[in-house]
Structure formats: structure tokens, C-alpha cells
Design an enzyme around this catalytic site. Structure first.
Site, short mmCIF file in Angstrom:
data_model
loop_
_atom_site.label_atom_id
_atom_site.label_comp_id
_atom_site.label_asym_id
_atom_site.label_seq_id
_atom_site.Cartn_x
_atom_site.Cartn_y
_atom_site.Cartn_z
N SER A 89 -24.66 31.09 -59.67
CA SER A 89 -23.48 31.19 -60.56
C SER A 89 -23.17 32.59 -61.04
O SER A 89 -22.23 32.78 -61.81
CB SER A 89 -23.69 30.27 -61.77
OG SER A 89 -24.88 30.63 -62.43
N THR A 192 -22.47 31.08 -66.38
CA THR A 192 -22.34 32.52 -66.62
C THR A 192 -23.57 33.05 -67.34
O THR A 192 -24.18 32.32 -68.12
CB THR A 192 -21.12 32.71 -67.56
OG1 THR A 192 -19.98 32.22 -66.89
CG2 THR A 192 -20.93 34.14 -67.98
N THR A 210 -20.24 36.66 -64.11
CA THR A 210 -20.26 35.34 -63.46
C THR A 210 -19.60 35.39 -62.08
O THR A 210 -18.79 36.27 -61.80
CB THR A 210 -19.48 34.33 -64.33
OG1 THR A 210 -19.70 33.01 -63.85
CG2 THR A 210 -17.99 34.60 -64.34
N ARG A 220 -8.49 32.84 -58.69
CA ARG A 220 -8.70 32.38 -60.06
C ARG A 220 -9.62 33.34 -60.83
O ARG A 220 -10.64 33.79 -60.33
CB ARG A 220 -9.29 30.97 -60.04
CG ARG A 220 -9.56 30.37 -61.42
CD ARG A 220 -10.99 30.57 -61.87
NE ARG A 220 -11.31 29.82 -63.08
CZ ARG A 220 -12.44 29.92 -63.76
NH1 ARG A 220 -13.40 30.71 -63.32
NH2 ARG A 220 -12.65 29.23 -64.84
N THR A 243 -19.77 30.45 -72.29
CA THR A 243 -20.05 29.94 -70.95
C THR A 243 -19.42 28.55 -70.84
O THR A 243 -19.16 27.90 -71.84
CB THR A 243 -21.57 29.87 -70.70
OG1 THR A 243 -21.81 29.37 -69.38
CG2 THR A 243 -22.29 28.99 -71.70
N GLY A 244 -19.14 28.14 -69.61
CA GLY A 244 -18.49 26.85 -69.42
C GLY A 244 -17.09 27.02 -68.87
O GLY A 244 -16.79 28.04 -68.24
N1 ASP Z 1 -17.04 30.68 -67.86
C1 ASP Z 1 -17.14 30.81 -66.44
C2 ASP Z 1 -15.78 30.71 -65.83
O1 ASP Z 1 -14.99 29.90 -66.27
C3 ASP Z 1 -18.02 29.83 -65.77
C4 ASP Z 1 -19.23 29.36 -66.48
O2 ASP Z 1 -19.69 29.90 -67.47
O3 ASP Z 1 -19.80 28.40 -66.07
O4 ASP Z 1 -15.54 31.38 -64.86
#
Ligand code: ASP
Length: 332
Positions: A89, A192, A210, A220, A243-244
Site C-alpha cells: 500500500s 497509507t 501511499t 486518481r 488514512t483510509g
Molecule cells: N488515504 C489513501 C488514499 O485514499 C489510502 C489509504 O490510506 O488507505 O489514497
């Protein structure tokens, strides 16, 4: 301005200043007691998102324990995760977009509100180091795509194939599967690394990097390279990272929101919780929508909170080195 209006405005102005000064979390605030006994600052401290944060913190700590600065610590710390080919990731080994390209997002911010970012960057192993170069060597904050890669190469970075065989295999499987119709975000396809550190001088810096949402549309960009969304630092208050699901974080300017809530008097835990609650409030459908926030204030106090269970973070300070399970709003 009439005298009457001037007095009214001035009175409001003074009231505003008094109110702001009295907000409990304003780090300048002191009660009578605190004036004689200032709150102690725990430092150095470094925190990072998820389990990969443990190794990243180790690298950051080698800098912080020698009295090094937080900016170097967060950059070198997250580079460990970026260069780990087993991590799916972040950086090298990250899962690609739906066309099979690994595209990277990163940003960095120091205690003087200076910041740099790269987005949609390909074939460069350490985007955080490029983000720092953007901050230090250009008048800009963000470079994207081919321009970011050209800049990195001109700065001496090497091209690397970031798509490791295991990630390519996973992408091929995904292409053949039903999932490709609706790439969802879940605990397997994101993670991330966001890192925040306070050094022995009391200065805070942060880094966020990330490979983004696995199998995303080509082009994107998520929250991670966006100052105020994936990361924000204000040395007078603290720092936060996210994160997320980046789209959800961007919609509430997540990390900036957390820092502003700390400025208003919330602890890092309370500020992260309120930002999560805002995400929940602003989304009609939050099923499976995971977001986690992590924060540190200028006293070295830390906290985190997520929409769903499962978000954790790594902490390293003079006393301890451990993982902490963040509090959350919902079970999966
Ligand atoms: N925040 C990151 C994104 O949307 C991904 C992640 O943290 O899982 O690219």
C-alpha cells in the site's frame, strides 16, 4: 467608521481575543496554577499509522534520539515503508491502479508551515523525498504526474519498476474477478503511512505517503498528498494525518480539521473522534467506509480514532515502543 461602530467592533474584537485566549486547548492558555507550573512537554515522540509504523518509527527514532530534527525523522522514517517491497500500500510493491500502473502520492510539512507534495508520481521509489525537494528547491507546493517525475529525475532520483511480481499477480486476479466492477476500500487494499514527530526542540513535522486505493481509476489522487487533508501541521498546536478512504477525508479537510479542533481545546483523541463523527454525518452511506485519524499536540500527547474498528498506530518515545488500538465508532 463612526465612533459607535468603532467601539462596537473593537469590543467584539477584544471579546474575540479573550475568548480565543481562554479556549482550553489553546497551548498559550495557562491557568494561574499553570503559569507557575508550565505543562511538561513529552519529547521526542514519533507516531505512525498501522503496523508498518513500528519499523518506520525505529528509523525515525535513530534521528530523534540523537537530537535530530523532526523533519529528517519523518522523511527517513516513512522511506523505510516506501522501500519495503512486501508492503502492498506504499511505494515499491504497492498495488497498482486498474491499468496496472503503480502511482504514488506523498506530502511533507515542517514546523514553519512549509510543505511539499507529489501526486500521481510513477517509477520513483521514495516520493516523500521528492516531496521534500519540492518544498525546499522550488517555489511550489505540489508537482504531479510527468512533471513530478521529470523534476525527480533532474534532482538525481532513479527510475525503478515499482510493480513487484506479487502485486502484478494480485492485480491480474482482481481483473478477472467480479470485484473489478466496484473496487471497494477495505482493510486489505489500503494502508497509507502517516507519521508525526516532535523533536527535542519541541518542533513538529509530518509525512504522509501511499500508493493509494488499490485498482483506482488511472489518474486518481487521494487525500495523502493534499496538505490539510492527508496531513497538516501547525507548530503552535500540533499535527494530524489520515488514512483510509481519501475521498471522504478530502470532503472535510480532515487533518486540518483535527488540528483546528485541538486549537479549540480538544485533546488529540477528542479531535480525531470529532473529525470521524463529521465524516459519518456528511456521508449518506458509510457502509465499509473506513477512515482513521492520528494526531499529536505540542505537548507530545497523542491520539487516534477511526470510523470502523481495526485502525491502530505505532508509538515510540523515551519510555515505550508499542502499537495502540485506536478507538472507533463502529464494528465492521
Ligand atoms: N488515504 C489513501 C488514499 O485514499 C489510502 C489509504 O490510506 O488507505 O489514497
Amino acid at each position: 467608521m463612526s465612533r459607535r461602530n468603532f467601539i462596537k467592533t473593537s469590543a467584539l474584537g477584544i471579546g474575540g481575543i479573550l475568548l480565543a485566549k481562554c479556549a482550553p486547548g489553546n497551548p498559550e492558555n495557562t491557568t494561574d496554577n499553570e503559569e507557575t507550573t508550565p505543562k511538561t512537554i513529552s519529547k521526542p515522540v514519533v507516531i505512525s499509522t498501522w503496523n508498518h509504523g513500528l519499523d518506520a518509527n525505529k528509523a525515525a527514532w535513530t534521528i530523534l534520539e540523537k537530537g535530530g530534527n523532526a523533519l529528517d525523522a519523518v522523511e527517513k522514517g516513512v522511506m523505510v515503508t516506501e522501500s519495503d517491497p512486501t508492503n502492498r500500500s506504499v511505494g515499491l510493491g504497492g498495488l497498482p491502479d486498474r491499468e496496472g500502473h503503480v502511482t504514488l502520492d506523498a506530502c511533507i510539512m515542517n514546523h514553519e508551515n512549509e510543505c511539499g507534495a507529489v501526486a500521481f508520481l510513477q517509477e520513483i521509489e521514495n516520493p516523500i523525498a521528492v516531496a521534500r525537494k519540492v518544498m525546499e528547491e522550488t517555489p511550489h507546493v505540489m508537482l504531479v504526474g510527468q512533471g513530478a517525475q521529470d523534476f525527480a529525475l533532474a534532482q538525481g532520483f532513479q527510475k525503478t519498476n515499482l510493480l513487484v511480481p506479487e502485486a502484478e499477480e494480485a492485480w491480474k486476479k482482481w481483473k478477472e474477478s467480479e470485484e473489478q466492477k466496484k473496487p471497494g476500500i477495505n482493510s486489505e487494499n489500503h494502508d497509507t503511512i502517516g507519521m508525526l514527530a516532535i523533536d527535542e526542540h519541541g518542533n513538529i513535522s509530518g509525512a504522509c505517503t501511499t500508493s493509494g486505493w488499490a485498482y483506482k481509476l488511472h489518474g486518481r489522487v487521494g487525500d495523502s498528498p493534499i496538505i490539510g487533508a492527508g496531513l497538516f501541521v501547525d507548530n503552535e498546536v500540533g499535527g494530524a494525518c489520515a488514512t483510509g478512504l481519501g475521498e471522504a477525508v478530502i470532503r472535510i479537510a480532515g487533518s486540518h480539521t483535527v488540528v483546528e479542533l485541538m486549537r479549540q481545546g480538544k485533546s488529540p483523541n477528542e479531535a480525531c473522534k470529532e473529525a470521524v463523527e463529521r465524516i459519518i454525518k456528511k456521508h449518506k452511506n458509510i457502509e465499509g467506509l473506513q477512515v482513521g485519524f492520528l494526531a499529536i499536540n505540542k505537548y507530545g500527547e497523542v491520539g487516534g480514532h477511526s470510523v470502523y474498528a481495526g485502525f491502530n498506530y505505532a508509538l515510540r518515545d523515551n519510555q515505550t515502543e508499542k502499537m495502540i488500538d485506536a478507538q472507533y465508532e463502529m464494528e465492521w
